[in-house]
Each structure stands twice: as structure tokens, then as C-alpha cells.
Design an enzyme around this catalytic site. Structure first.
Site, mmCIF file in Angstrom:
data_model
loop_
_atom_site.group_PDB
_atom_site.id
_atom_site.type_symbol
_atom_site.label_atom_id
_atom_site.label_comp_id
_atom_site.label_asym_id
_atom_site.label_seq_id
_atom_site.Cartn_x
_atom_site.Cartn_y
_atom_site.Cartn_z
ATOM 1 N N GLY A 12 0.782 -1.231 0.000
ATOM 2 C CA GLY A 12 0.000 0.000 0.000
ATOM 3 C C GLY A 12 0.810 1.276 0.000
ATOM 4 O O GLY A 12 0.335 2.318 0.467
ATOM 5 N N VAL A 13 2.033 1.218 -0.536
ATOM 6 C CA VAL A 13 2.896 2.409 -0.538
ATOM 7 C C VAL A 13 2.893 3.136 -1.886
ATOM 8 O O VAL A 13 3.607 4.120 -2.062
ATOM 9 C CB VAL A 13 4.347 2.052 -0.136
ATOM 10 C CG1 VAL A 13 4.390 1.520 1.279
ATOM 11 C CG2 VAL A 13 4.966 1.076 -1.125
ATOM 12 N N LYS A 15 3.182 1.349 -5.005
ATOM 13 C CA LYS A 15 4.075 0.622 -5.912
ATOM 14 C C LYS A 15 3.505 0.498 -7.326
ATOM 15 O O LYS A 15 4.236 0.636 -8.313
ATOM 16 C CB LYS A 15 4.345 -0.758 -5.311
ATOM 17 C CG LYS A 15 5.446 -1.548 -5.974
ATOM 18 C CD LYS A 15 5.876 -2.727 -5.127
ATOM 19 C CE LYS A 15 4.791 -3.775 -4.918
ATOM 20 N NZ LYS A 15 3.933 -3.532 -3.739
ATOM 21 N N PHE A 17 1.244 2.445 -8.960
ATOM 22 C CA PHE A 17 1.281 3.727 -9.665
ATOM 23 C C PHE A 17 2.719 4.086 -10.032
ATOM 24 O O PHE A 17 2.976 4.626 -11.110
ATOM 25 C CB PHE A 17 0.645 4.816 -8.815
ATOM 26 C CG PHE A 17 -0.855 4.843 -8.905
ATOM 27 C CD1 PHE A 17 -1.487 5.672 -9.816
ATOM 28 C CD2 PHE A 17 -1.630 4.024 -8.109
ATOM 29 C CE1 PHE A 17 -2.873 5.703 -9.923
ATOM 30 C CE2 PHE A 17 -3.014 4.038 -8.200
ATOM 31 C CZ PHE A 17 -3.643 4.874 -9.107
ATOM 32 N N LYS A 37 3.480 -8.366 -13.564
ATOM 33 C CA LYS A 37 3.145 -8.554 -12.153
ATOM 34 C C LYS A 37 3.403 -10.013 -11.832
ATOM 35 O O LYS A 37 2.785 -10.905 -12.412
ATOM 36 C CB LYS A 37 1.677 -8.198 -11.900
ATOM 37 C CG LYS A 37 1.219 -8.417 -10.462
ATOM 38 C CD LYS A 37 1.821 -7.401 -9.512
ATOM 39 C CE LYS A 37 1.275 -7.594 -8.100
ATOM 40 N NZ LYS A 37 1.805 -6.586 -7.154
ATOM 41 N N GLU A 107 6.847 -5.749 -11.317
ATOM 42 C CA GLU A 107 6.341 -5.295 -10.023
ATOM 43 C C GLU A 107 6.245 -6.481 -9.071
ATOM 44 O O GLU A 107 5.632 -7.500 -9.385
ATOM 45 C CB GLU A 107 4.965 -4.639 -10.157
ATOM 46 C CG GLU A 107 4.454 -4.144 -8.810
ATOM 47 C CD GLU A 107 3.028 -3.606 -8.846
ATOM 48 O OE1 GLU A 107 2.484 -3.353 -7.756
ATOM 49 O OE2 GLU A 107 2.472 -3.453 -9.948
ATOM 50 N N GLY A 108 6.844 -6.328 -7.910
ATOM 51 C CA GLY A 108 6.790 -7.383 -6.909
ATOM 52 C C GLY A 108 5.477 -7.376 -6.151
ATOM 53 O O GLY A 108 4.514 -6.698 -6.520
ATOM 54 N N SER A 168 3.540 8.119 -2.780
ATOM 55 C CA SER A 168 2.405 9.041 -2.656
ATOM 56 C C SER A 168 2.727 10.122 -1.633
ATOM 57 O O SER A 168 3.213 9.826 -0.546
ATOM 58 C CB SER A 168 1.148 8.275 -2.221
ATOM 59 O OG SER A 168 0.059 9.142 -2.050
ATOM 60 N N GLY A 199 -3.397 10.647 -5.167
ATOM 61 C CA GLY A 199 -4.570 10.718 -6.029
ATOM 62 C C GLY A 199 -4.251 10.805 -7.506
ATOM 63 O O GLY A 199 -5.140 11.088 -8.320
#
Length: 224
Positions: A12-13, A15, A17, A37, A107-108, A168, A199
Site C-alpha cells: 500500500g505504498v 508501488k 502507480f 506482475k 512489479e513485486g 504518494s 490521487g
């Protein structure tokens, strides 16, 4: 065939985006880019990170495996009662996209040391492919420690971290966030690439204003 791995300091950091921004940036430089992915958990069919990346960039990607429950991949497989992902399988699958002129942006799942299978992590996969990393971090209180730990873990495994990217940042950041932005590069010892605005819904206009010099190390495709 060059690889670029994107890992996070946690879940949730930002990654996904961040991965989309890097994919679009490389594509705009004239590269053939394939977003990948490795493992998706906790999403319905037709939803998830690889679809978000396609929506944001217009570039379709590939996904190796997915599990129903929002858990670490090895735990999700165990809970479903199916065979966990095998290291050789995932390496073979990635190498199957072999093309010397293509960049595979991987992407991990979660952080660098999340178990993809019972006995291996994203770091092990990146190491086997001699791939550099970008670490995506949160930006608020506690983020300096998480970023430094992630970079240190990568360095201990002989991995190259090209940069740290804030996933973000709120429109009105608090004091801790503002000071963290000034400290990331000093405490991690690698370039800090700035932070994505909270956002962010489109990457094209944003990417046009960005510069990621470390990515210029990827060989430019021949002129056609």
C-alpha cells in the site's frame, strides 16, 4: 533482455502507480516495455495491479500467478491448498519473454523479502536475473526507517538499487513528510527520485515533467 524490478517498503505504498510511471517513462524514451506482475493476491478476475498499469499507461502486461486471499503469496497458496510457486518456474517464465530490445518492468508483491514461494523472495528472483531495483516507499512518519532497511537488505544481497521513489505524497504534507523528503537520499545512500502526488489518476502529463537519469543506462533502441 534487461529487467527492472520495482519493490516496495511494504504493502500500500504506491508501488503500482510508481510502476506505471516508470513503464510510461521508458516507453516515451522509445523502448519496447513489458510490465509484469509476478503475483497478485486478493483481487477478482479482471482486476488487480497489472490491469491498473494498463489503464494508466495504455500498455498491456503479463501476470504469472494470482491467489484469492490478500496474503503473502506463499501463505495464500497454502490456504488454497495448492502447490506454491516454484523458483525455477518463475525464472523460466520471465526468461520466456526474451527479446534483447525489450525492457521487462517487474512489479513485486509487497516488500523485497515477501515470500513468493515457500523458500524464495523477490530479492532472489532479481538476483538470479541480475536485475536492478527501484524501491518505492511511503513518505510519512516511519518511512525513513523502512526505506533504509529495504535498501540495506538489497545491498546485502548484492543488488543494485537505482533509486528510491515516494509512492504518494499528500497535497498538504505534514512536517514529518516534508523532512523525510529531504532525508531519504542521505539515509539510504541512493538517489531519491521524488514522490508521486496523492490521487494521481493519469501518468502521461506527469511523466512528461519527470526525469529519471538512472534509467538512461538502459540501451536505447536503434532508430527505425
Amino acid at each position: 533482455m534487461p529487467f527492472l524490478f520495482v519493490s516496495g517498503t511494504g504493502t500500500g505504498v504506491g508501488k503500482t502507480f510508481s510502476t506505471a510511471v516508470l513503464v510510461r517513462y521508458l516507453a516515451d524514451q522509445g523502448h519496447d516495455v513489458l510490465p509484469v506482475k509476478l503475483v497478485q493476491t486478493g483481487e477478482l478476475p479482471g482486476e488487480g495491479d497489472i490491469f491498473t498499469i494498463e489503464r494508466l499507461t495504455g500498455i498491456a502486461g503479463e501476470e504469472f500467478a494470482r491467489f484469492k486471499d490478500p496474503l503473502a503469496p506463499n501463505l495464500a497458496a497454502r490456504r488454497e491448498g495448492i502447490e506454491p510457486i516454484q523458483f525455477d518456474q518463475i525464472i523460466s517464465w520471465l526468461r520466456g519473454f526474451d527479446d534483447p530490445d525489450r525492457i521487462i518492468v517487474v512489479e513485486g508483491a509487497g516488500g523485497l523479502l515477501v515470500r513468493l514461494g515457500e523458500d524464495f523472495t523477490l530479492a532472489d528472483v532479481a538476483s538470479a536475473l541480475n536485475a536492478p531495483l527501484v524501491i518505492v516507499t511511503s513518505t510519512g512518519l516511519g518511512s525513513l526507517n523502512a526505506a533504509e532497511l529495504s535498501v540495506e537488505a538489497a545491498n546485502r544481497r548484492g543488488l543494485t538499487v537505482l533509486g528510491v521513489l515516494g509512492g504518494s505524497i499528500p497535497q498538504n504534507p505534514d512536517l514529518a513528510t516534508m523532512l523525510n523528503l529531504e532525508e531519504f537520499e542521505r539515509v539510504t545512500g541512493v538517489p531519491f527520485w521524488g514522490a508521486l502526488p496523492e490521487g494521481l489518476s493519469r501518468v502521461e502529463g506527469f511523466v512528461e515533467k519527470q526525469s529519471f537519469p538512472a534509467l538512461d543506462a538502459f540501451k536505447k533502441p536503434p532508430a527505425r
